[in-house]
Every structure is written in C-alpha cells, then in structure tokens.
Design a protein around this motif. Sequence first.
Motif, PDB file in Angstrom:
ATOM      1  N   VAL A   3      43.338  45.689  37.892  1.00  0.00           N
ATOM      2  CA  VAL A   3      42.982  45.289  36.533  1.00  0.00           C
ATOM      3  C   VAL A   3      43.473  43.877  36.246  1.00  0.00           C
ATOM      4  N   SER A   4      44.629  43.508  36.752  1.00  0.00           N
ATOM      5  CA  SER A   4      45.192  42.197  36.458  1.00  0.00           C
ATOM      6  C   SER A   4      44.562  41.086  37.298  1.00  0.00           C
ATOM      7  N   ARG A   5      43.893  41.448  38.396  1.00  0.00           N
ATOM      8  CA  ARG A   5      43.305  40.428  39.268  1.00  0.00           C
ATOM      9  C   ARG A   5      42.271  39.557  38.542  1.00  0.00           C
ATOM     10  N   ARG A  10      41.073  34.340  36.310  1.00  0.00           N
ATOM     11  CA  ARG A  10      40.458  33.601  35.203  1.00  0.00           C
ATOM     12  C   ARG A  10      41.411  32.517  34.684  1.00  0.00           C
ATOM     13  N   LEU A  11      42.709  32.822  34.640  1.00  0.00           N
ATOM     14  CA  LEU A  11      43.690  31.852  34.173  1.00  0.00           C
ATOM     15  C   LEU A  11      43.858  30.701  35.158  1.00  0.00           C
TER      16      LEU A  11
END
Length: 86
Positions: A3-5, A10-11
């Motif tokens: 989920v954090s990937r 994106r950041l």
Amino acid sequence: MFVSRPIVSRLLQQTVRRYHGGEHFKPPSMDELPVPSGSWQAQYDANQRRYNAVLLFGVAFTVGSIIAAKASGLVYLNYYPPKSID
C-alpha cells in the motif's frame, strides 16, 4: 508494504512544470486593461483626505495610549535624570 509503495513512488517522482494554458489559452492584451474614467485630481484628493484622516487617527491613538500608560504608572519615560540616592 504494497500500500505504501505507490505513495512513496509518487513522492519521489519528479514533477514536470507545464507553462501553458491549454488549448483554449488566449494571451492577454492591452484591450483587457481597465479604461480610466473621471478626474484623476478628484480621486487623488479623495485618497489624500482618507490617508490624512488615518494618519491623524494613528497619531491621536498613539499619543492617547502613551498618556494613558504614563497616567497609570505603567511606564517611566525618563524626562529628567533620576533623583540622587542620597
């Protein structure tokens, strides 16, 4: 982890700056500026009256505040040297 990937990627992704207005963009022209109307002297005099009124109010408020603070004993303005300790 999965989920954090997308958030992390994106950041870290570099942003691209696009300096165009799209397909319906029309560059500004002098025709879009406001047209002056009326007497500039009359408007100038009206503005100066208002600015002078604000200035006088500010000076009066400052002097009034200093007088009120002095009368209440909150401040000592050091008009003269202090009296001798002796």
